[in-house]
Write a protein that holds these residues in place. Structure first.
Motif, PDB file in Angstrom:
ATOM      1  N   ASP A 207       0.866  -1.173   0.000  1.00  0.00           N
ATOM      2  CA  ASP A 207       0.000   0.000   0.000  1.00  0.00           C
ATOM      3  C   ASP A 207       0.905   1.226   0.000  1.00  0.00           C
ATOM      4  OD1 ASP A 207      -1.825   1.999   0.419  1.00  0.00           O
ATOM      5  OD2 ASP A 207      -2.386   1.385   2.440  1.00  0.00           O
ATOM      6  N   GLY A 208       1.316   1.630  -1.197  1.00  0.00           N
ATOM      7  CA  GLY A 208       2.268   2.731  -1.304  1.00  0.00           C
ATOM      8  C   GLY A 208       1.778   3.919  -2.088  1.00  0.00           C
ATOM      9  N   GLY A 209       0.485   3.948  -2.460  1.00  0.00           N
ATOM     10  CA  GLY A 209      -0.011   5.040  -3.277  1.00  0.00           C
ATOM     11  C   GLY A 209       0.420   4.884  -4.727  1.00  0.00           C
ATOM     12  N   THR A 210      -0.034   5.815  -5.562  1.00  0.00           N
ATOM     13  CA  THR A 210       0.269   5.726  -6.992  1.00  0.00           C
ATOM     14  C   THR A 210       1.522   6.504  -7.377  1.00  0.00           C
ATOM     15  OG1 THR A 210      -1.041   7.662  -7.636  1.00  0.00           O
ATOM     16  CG2 THR A 210      -2.203   5.553  -7.452  1.00  0.00           C
ATOM     17  N   SER A 211       2.114   7.207  -6.431  1.00  0.00           N
ATOM     18  CA  SER A 211       3.270   8.045  -6.744  1.00  0.00           C
ATOM     19  C   SER A 211       4.578   7.397  -6.302  1.00  0.00           C
ATOM     20  CB  SER A 211       3.118   9.414  -6.078  1.00  0.00           C
ATOM     21  OG  SER A 211       1.946  10.058  -6.535  1.00  0.00           O
ATOM     22  N   SER A 212       4.614   6.069  -6.284  1.00  0.00           N
ATOM     23  CA  SER A 212       5.825   5.373  -5.866  1.00  0.00           C
ATOM     24  C   SER A 212       6.015   4.135  -6.729  1.00  0.00           C
ATOM     25  CB  SER A 212       5.749   4.974  -4.388  1.00  0.00           C
ATOM     26  OG  SER A 212       5.017   3.774  -4.217  1.00  0.00           O
ATOM     27  N   PHE A 435     -19.641  -4.697  -3.287  1.00  0.00           N
ATOM     28  CA  PHE A 435     -18.697  -4.344  -2.226  1.00  0.00           C
ATOM     29  C   PHE A 435     -17.424  -3.759  -2.811  1.00  0.00           C
ATOM     30  CE2 PHE A 435     -21.202  -7.862  -0.459  1.00  0.00           C
ATOM     31  CZ  PHE A 435     -21.644  -7.287   0.725  1.00  0.00           C
ATOM     32  N   LYS A 436     -16.928  -2.737  -2.142  1.00  0.00           N
ATOM     33  CA  LYS A 436     -15.583  -2.237  -2.421  1.00  0.00           C
ATOM     34  C   LYS A 436     -14.625  -2.973  -1.491  1.00  0.00           C
ATOM     35  CE  LYS A 436     -12.756   1.928  -1.751  1.00  0.00           C
ATOM     36  NZ  LYS A 436     -12.797   3.391  -1.450  1.00  0.00           N
ATOM     37  N   THR A 437     -13.824  -3.865  -2.063  1.00  0.00           N
ATOM     38  CA  THR A 437     -12.896  -4.666  -1.259  1.00  0.00           C
ATOM     39  C   THR A 437     -11.563  -3.930  -1.181  1.00  0.00           C
ATOM     40  OG1 THR A 437     -12.427  -5.956  -3.256  1.00  0.00           O
ATOM     41  CG2 THR A 437     -13.988  -6.895  -1.692  1.00  0.00           C
ATOM     42  N   ASP A 438     -11.460  -3.093  -0.185  1.00  0.00           N
ATOM     43  CA  ASP A 438     -10.255  -2.283   0.000  1.00  0.00           C
ATOM     44  C   ASP A 438      -9.170  -3.105   0.705  1.00  0.00           C
ATOM     45  OD1 ASP A 438      -8.671  -0.051  -0.132  1.00  0.00           O
ATOM     46  OD2 ASP A 438      -9.975   1.224   1.094  1.00  0.00           O
ATOM     47  N   PHE A 439      -7.948  -2.612   0.614  1.00  0.00           N
ATOM     48  CA  PHE A 439      -6.783  -3.219   1.268  1.00  0.00           C
ATOM     49  C   PHE A 439      -6.535  -4.654   0.764  1.00  0.00           C
ATOM     50  CE2 PHE A 439      -7.648   0.408   3.886  1.00  0.00           C
ATOM     51  CZ  PHE A 439      -6.403   0.840   4.303  1.00  0.00           C
ATOM     52  N   GLY A 440      -5.912  -5.467   1.593  1.00  0.00           N
ATOM     53  CA  GLY A 440      -5.496  -6.795   1.174  1.00  0.00           C
ATOM     54  C   GLY A 440      -4.031  -6.870   0.804  1.00  0.00           C
ATOM     55  N   GLU A 441      -3.285  -5.739   0.976  1.00  0.00           N
ATOM     56  CA  GLU A 441      -1.859  -5.756   0.645  1.00  0.00           C
ATOM     57  C   GLU A 441      -0.968  -5.869   1.886  1.00  0.00           C
ATOM     58  OE1 GLU A 441      -4.201  -2.677  -1.718  1.00  0.00           O
ATOM     59  OE2 GLU A 441      -3.578  -2.845   0.382  1.00  0.00           O
ATOM     60  N   ARG A 442      -1.405  -5.339   3.001  1.00  0.00           N
ATOM     61  CA  ARG A 442      -0.555  -5.316   4.206  1.00  0.00           C
ATOM     62  C   ARG A 442      -0.668  -6.646   4.946  1.00  0.00           C
ATOM     63  NH1 ARG A 442      -1.984   0.709   6.658  1.00  0.00           N
ATOM     64  NH2 ARG A 442      -1.106   1.929   4.929  1.00  0.00           N
TER      65      ARG A 442
END
Length: 743
Positions: A207-212, A435-442
């Motif tokens: 979860d690093g955003g789109t600017s990385s 459903f908006k399935t947010d996260f799942g990366e950490r």
């Protein structure tokens, strides 16, 4: 990961053994059917004594599906391998194998793998008789690292939170030739340059955003402009060096004793994607209503039913069609995420509210994540039942980043999955449509999974289990054609559970451009449907950014207004933003016969809706690096405006192109510079295209055949056939004589 120090040397602490020759080549049976099995000693065998105290690599070539070769490189074949991706298209007996004095040959469809006998090591891959890549000297290596070895290993993932990729003492790598002028695309949703040459890419969800350089959707699959693709079949950490360590090669390495990859034949980029998605999974047809505009509460804004209703009613009054209303995190009480309960202080009558929203002909989406905060009433229940991921000592894994004391649902436990799904079913019964399935990366590493999975494998693969659990509930309740997610994280195969959106961008033109690069990279990775936060998530866009992003966002498969701390209704910016929204929502609704059919086609071909130029025009070298424009389906070129002035520079391939907005005809084969007001942008239709044009502009899910117009554009010859499929599954085909051009 860089193991070498220049061309000749290894880095300090690195020992490498390379397959030096094909000592023997045998035809054997494998799970895929007939296979070539090669013994590759790590030194040339000149005499019998050279076989002693010598490591070998065992290399197995087979074919699980026509046009695809599986390559497995193993140091110690008895070593436990944590396994690859679920590959629903894999079969058996797809290759024809022969062994002669000239070496071994495996042929499957138009793809041939040739292994030459003896030294030096030489494995070549040919598509339709033309060599496209291969594995040569020092390409297949078994690498050992001493403690403290000086390897250039940028920590993938969120290092600050302890979620960086794990280190290992052993790795296996392969290097495939990178030819002169060869370009590499794909590797997931990556926000840097679309062409990956010269980059180091770590496949490790973060979860690093789109600017990385970090990415929410990491896919160890790349596509070459030379007519082939490569999937590294490892859900764990895969490190790619694309002409960045050995500039003549693409290197990929994985920890452990085994590396497995697939070479996938073209010859065209579309052929590669079609075969890749046949192997790894294709998207279902998504519902027509999901193509409409999604309006959100945004993240931290204050809202209740009155606020939501005021937004919806005002959109309707201004003739701005909305299909889906999305409730973000605070539909649940703070600190309780997730308890799957409407916050009673703000939403005292959720059942009635959902019914009233449905009465306005809206679908409803709610935000969820796979975490359970310790304040949630569900935390103690899940912990006592063993449904949360545990540490090796048996205690529940928890941390305070995002939700205080949160635990992580263990989807490797079937009972935990059913428990989680039970709460979703209750919401679906209540009236929630998606459903908006947010996260799942950490996903942590210092844990024990219920099914004994390797934690380094489960880090990337967790999102697959999470999204599948949710998608299955919607398919069960709504049917295959009416189920849709709005997911952030993914890996290889995630395209079978659409839709995905681009994650946390910022409210600038620069972030708008990097968002497009991410979407095009994801399209090259086999994902047919994609969306993004119109206007950017972090911060509040100025009116110019909002209006330009609105035009861009509505010219894709899925479109959502969403932000962090500000409402994103257009009148919050200026009245012209209302007009821009009206123009492009109405345009998208009339394009629905074209867009929906392209989505139907994607379910059988894997070809995405928003397409990189390179996918549609592979023989035009001028499109090779383009990442500020795209094709929407096979016929419409879109060049978003990324400047405050309205100036835009874009490239038109050869042929006659017609502006969809003005009817102006221009000749392609070169660059154009144009200036556009906010209600316009370069939107061109290619030579001889036939666009099925809908009769309604107020909704996406209507009978496309009722009042249908076929818009025929100049520059074509002969006849063409156009299919139109309606939301209820009826389909008609129309044959058009392109000589009788009408506009």
């Amino acid at each position: 990961m860089k193991f070498t120090d220049g061309f000749w040397q290894l880095r300090p602490g690195v020992t490498a053994l390379y397959g030096q020759e094909a000592y023997d080549i045998a035809k054997e049976r494998s799970a895929d059917g007939d296979a070539l099995v090669i013994t590759a000693p790590t030194s040339v065998i000149a005499k019998r004594g050279d076989t002693l105290n010598r490591a070998v690599l065992t290399v197995t070539l087979s074919s699980p599906i026509e046009g695809v070769v599986r390559v497995r490189i193993a140091h110690h074949v008895g070593h436990a391998w944590h396994g690859g991706f679920e590959l629903p298209g894999a079969g058996t007996g797809r290759g024809c194998v022969s062994v002669t004095h000239e070496g071994g040959v495996l042929t499957t469809g138009g793809l041939t793998a040739r292994i030459a006998p003896g030294a030096p090591w030489s494995l070549a891959f040919e598509v339709n008789g033309k060599r496209v890549t291969g594995s040569g000297a020092k390409a297949q290596g078994y690498v050992q690292l001493a403690d403290g070895a000086d390897v250039a290993h940028g920590v993938a993932g969120n290092a600050r939170t302890g979620l960086g990729a794990p280190s290992s003492h052993t790795y296996v790598h392969e290097q495939l030739d990178l030819g002169v002028g060869e370009l590499i695309y794909g590797l997931g949703e990556r926000f840097g340059p679309l062409v990956k040459n010269g980059q180091t890419v770590d496949i490790w969800n973060a979860d690093g955003g789109t600017s990385s350089e970090q990415a929410y959707k990491n896919v160890p699959f790349y596509l070459s402009n030379r007519g082939y693709g490569v999937l590294v079949n490892d859900p764990g950490h895969v490190s790619f060096e694309i002409g960045s360590e050995a500039v003549e090669r693409v290197q990929f390495s994985t920890a452990g004793e085994v590396l497995e990859y697939f070479v996938i034949a073209g010859p065209t980029p579309k052929d590669v994607l079609t075969r890749y998605t046949a192997l790894s999974g294709r998207p279902p047809i998504v519902p027509a209503w999901s193509y409409g505009l999604w309006l959100s509460t945004s993240f931290t804004t204050d809202y209740d039913e009155a606020t939501v209703t005021s937004f919806i009613d005002e959109m309707a009054a201004r003739e701005l069609p909305v299909s889906v209303f999305h409730f973000d995190c605070f539909w649940m009480r703070e600190f309780n995420w997730c308890d799957f309960e409407w916050d009673p202080r703000t939403f005292p009558d959720p059942d009635g509210m959902l019914a009233r929203l449905h009465d306005k002909d809206l679908r409803v989406c709610v935000w969820i994540n796979p975490y359970i905060g310790q304040r949630s009433p569900l935390f103690a229940e899940a912990a006592s039942l063993g449904y949360l991921v545990k540490r090796p000592d048996g205690s529940v894994w928890q941390w305070d980043l995002w939700q205080a004391g949160m635990g992580l649902v263990d989807f490797t436990n079937p009972d935990a999955t059913l428990w989680y799904q039970g709460h979703l079913r209750r919401l679906v019964d209540q009236g929630v449509d998606c459903f908006k399935t947010d996260f799942g990366e950490r996903i942590p590493l210092e844990v024990s999974w219920a099914d004994g999975s390797d934690p380094s494998r489960m880090h990337n693969l967790y999102t697959q289990l999470y999204n599948k659990a949710v998608h299955d509930v919607l398919v069960e309740a709504r049917g295959e054609g009416d189920a849709v997610l709005f997911a952030r994280s993914a890996t290889a195969g995630g395209q079978s559970m659409p839709v995905h959106w681009g994650g946390d961008n910022t409210s600038t033109f620069e972030s708008m451009a990097e968002t497009l690069r991410g979407g095009l990279s994801l399209a090259f990775s086999g994902f047919a449907f994609w969306s993004h936060d119109i206007g950017g998530f972090e911060g509040t866009p100025d009116a110019g950014v909002y209006k330009r992003w609105t035009a861009f966002g509505l010219l894709g498969s899925h479109s959502r207004f969403h932000g962090s701390n500000s409402y994103r209704v257009p009148w919050a910016f200026d009245e012209e933003a209302v007009e821009v929204t009206r123009v492009f929502t109405h345009l998208k609704m009339q394009l629905m016969p074209y867009l929906f059919q392209t989505g139907v086609d994607a379910a059988s071909t894997g070809i995405p809706l928003a397409r990189p130029m390179q996918l549609e025009f592979p023989d035009d070298p001028s499109v090779a690096y383009l990442d500020r424009q795209y094709m929407l389906g096979p016929s419409i070129l879109v060049a978003p405006v990324f400047s405050p002035s309205g100036d835009v520079e874009f490239y038109l391939p050869a042929g006659t192109w017609t502006s969809l907005l003005t009817g102006e005809e221009v000749q392609g084969g070169g660059w154009r510079r144009e200036n556009h007001g906010f209600t316009s942008l370069p939107l061109y239709v290619r030579s001889g295209a036939v666009i099925p044009w809908g009769a309604r502009h107020d909704r996406p899910d209507y009978d496309y055949l009722d009042g249908l117009t076929l818009r025929v554009f100049p520059g074509g010859s002969g006849t063409t056939t156009v299919a139109v499929t309606t939301p209820d599954g009826r389909s008609e085909s129309f044959t058009v004589d392109l000589a009788e051009v009408t506009k």
